[in-house]
Design a protein around this motif. Sequence first.
Motif, PDB file in Angstrom:
ATOM      1  N   HIS A  33      48.968  10.255  42.485  1.00 27.11           N
ATOM      2  CA  HIS A  33      49.253   9.550  41.234  1.00 27.11           C
ATOM      3  C   HIS A  33      50.372   8.526  41.436  1.00 27.11           C
ATOM      4  O   HIS A  33      50.285   7.392  40.943  1.00 27.11           O
ATOM      5  CB  HIS A  33      49.665  10.550  40.146  1.00 27.11           C
ATOM      6  N   LEU A  34      51.419   8.912  42.128  1.00 27.19           N
ATOM      7  CA  LEU A  34      52.541   7.999  42.357  1.00 27.19           C
ATOM      8  C   LEU A  34      52.165   6.879  43.328  1.00 27.19           C
ATOM      9  O   LEU A  34      52.580   5.726  43.157  1.00 27.19           O
ATOM     10  CB  LEU A  34      53.749   8.785  42.882  1.00 27.19           C
ATOM     11  N   TYR A  39      54.064   3.304  44.990  1.00 23.21           N
ATOM     12  CA  TYR A  39      55.243   3.899  45.604  1.00 23.21           C
ATOM     13  C   TYR A  39      54.871   4.638  46.885  1.00 23.21           C
ATOM     14  O   TYR A  39      53.772   5.190  47.013  1.00 23.21           O
ATOM     15  CB  TYR A  39      55.907   4.910  44.649  1.00 23.21           C
ATOM     16  N   ALA A  75      52.277   5.775  31.544  1.00 24.23           N
ATOM     17  CA  ALA A  75      52.567   4.410  32.007  1.00 24.23           C
ATOM     18  C   ALA A  75      53.960   3.938  31.613  1.00 24.23           C
ATOM     19  O   ALA A  75      54.531   3.058  32.273  1.00 24.23           O
ATOM     20  CB  ALA A  75      51.520   3.454  31.449  1.00 24.23           C
ATOM     21  N   TRP A 117      50.569   3.902  41.854  1.00 20.40           N
ATOM     22  CA  TRP A 117      51.503   2.951  41.247  1.00 20.40           C
ATOM     23  C   TRP A 117      52.214   2.097  42.297  1.00 20.40           C
ATOM     24  O   TRP A 117      53.061   1.283  41.966  1.00 20.40           O
ATOM     25  CB  TRP A 117      52.547   3.712  40.418  1.00 20.40           C
ATOM     26  N   ASN A 123      61.817   2.178  48.107  1.00 23.49           N
ATOM     27  CA  ASN A 123      60.646   2.291  47.236  1.00 23.49           C
ATOM     28  C   ASN A 123      59.893   3.599  47.477  1.00 23.49           C
ATOM     29  O   ASN A 123      58.670   3.642  47.418  1.00 23.49           O
ATOM     30  CB  ASN A 123      59.709   1.096  47.435  1.00 23.49           C
ATOM     31  N   TRP A 162      56.680   5.288  32.111  1.00 24.69           N
ATOM     32  CA  TRP A 162      57.683   5.610  33.134  1.00 24.69           C
ATOM     33  C   TRP A 162      57.766   4.559  34.237  1.00 24.69           C
ATOM     34  O   TRP A 162      58.763   4.498  34.957  1.00 24.69           O
ATOM     35  CB  TRP A 162      57.384   6.970  33.762  1.00 24.69           C
ATOM     36  N   LYS A 163      56.736   3.748  34.396  1.00 29.37           N
ATOM     37  CA  LYS A 163      56.689   2.836  35.545  1.00 29.37           C
ATOM     38  C   LYS A 163      57.906   1.914  35.589  1.00 29.37           C
ATOM     39  O   LYS A 163      58.547   1.748  36.632  1.00 29.37           O
ATOM     40  CB  LYS A 163      55.401   2.008  35.490  1.00 29.37           C
ATOM     41  N   SER A 164      58.245   1.301  34.462  1.00 32.53           N
ATOM     42  CA  SER A 164      59.382   0.377  34.459  1.00 32.53           C
ATOM     43  C   SER A 164      60.701   1.112  34.694  1.00 32.53           C
ATOM     44  O   SER A 164      61.641   0.553  35.285  1.00 32.53           O
ATOM     45  CB  SER A 164      59.439  -0.399  33.145  1.00 32.53           C
ATOM     46  N   LEU A 185      61.072   3.906  36.593  1.00 31.58           N
ATOM     47  CA  LEU A 185      61.123   4.201  38.020  1.00 31.58           C
ATOM     48  C   LEU A 185      61.478   2.945  38.822  1.00 31.58           C
ATOM     49  O   LEU A 185      62.281   3.002  39.763  1.00 31.58           O
ATOM     50  CB  LEU A 185      59.784   4.770  38.490  1.00 31.58           C
ATOM     51  N   ASP A 186      60.899   1.818  38.435  1.00 39.71           N
ATOM     52  CA  ASP A 186      61.202   0.563  39.127  1.00 39.71           C
ATOM     53  C   ASP A 186      62.680   0.211  38.985  1.00 39.71           C
ATOM     54  O   ASP A 186      63.325  -0.224  39.944  1.00 39.71           O
ATOM     55  CB  ASP A 186      60.348  -0.574  38.559  1.00 39.71           C
TER      56      ASP A 186
END
Length: 280
Positions: free
Chosen positions: A135-136, A141, A102, A139, A159, A104-106, A108-109
């Motif tokens: 998986h992506l 994407y 989790a 989130w 995105n 990594w989410k910020s 990637l954003d």
Amino acid sequence: MRAVWVVLDWSGTLSPGAVAFGEPETLRRALQEAGLPLQDPERFWAEVVVPTWPEGSTTSIGYARLIARQLARREGKEAEEGYLEAARRFVQMYLEASAPDAGWKSILDLLLHHAVRLLVATDHYAEATEAFARHLQAWGYGVEVLRPQASPAVAEARNVIRLANSADLGAPKDSPRFWARLRRLLPDRPARVWVIDDFGANERAEDPYTREAQRRQQRMLEAIAQSWRVPVEGFAFGVPELARDPAAAPIAYRARLEEARRWLEVRLRLHGGYPKGLAR
């Protein structure tokens, strides 16, 4: 305008869980729950994973089919079909455990907001492509899978994370063939490339893939630079605790993740700064 591309590895980088699944007791439980006749982790590595990895990571045969084939040979049986259902259950458990962390989410954003193009490049079995895409997508994407038979990617896509698997491209990531084939599927020529990858260093000691980590890093970065004719920088996402000390692994992983974030932030500032509202 040519874009910066960030290339991210999956197992051991985006996903510490993929490595944790290979911990002996975890692996033993999974083999048992799947109903496979070979339930000794060391023998599973030696008799199934190691001898089939070159084929499994560069062809469409799939991990489940390889497991069934090796077990049929081991048991002296001609038919693989009797092992396929159990093998598929095992592979499904493995891929579910290979979710991205989790943290990594910020990141990637941030990169997508900065108009950086994201590519997940993985050496993996054929089943991983769709599993990692799911998986992506969970989130939020969009995911564009890059395969030789696919149409070239669309430059204007927003995105969207691109996904490239060695099993689909027919060559490992440290081979120039992987990047040359991938280059034909990109929407434009990159301006520069930043790579975050453990280069195999985070895999378990039983996996021979680990032993070549340093050489693989050099080969891979050189292969990208030569095939794409672009400046390349690499961040080696090594977290020794992932494969050696499960208790210490989460803290060590998060610390390395923050180092990777800072590494990216420095480069974002040097190459255009932050978008409005994201300055730190």
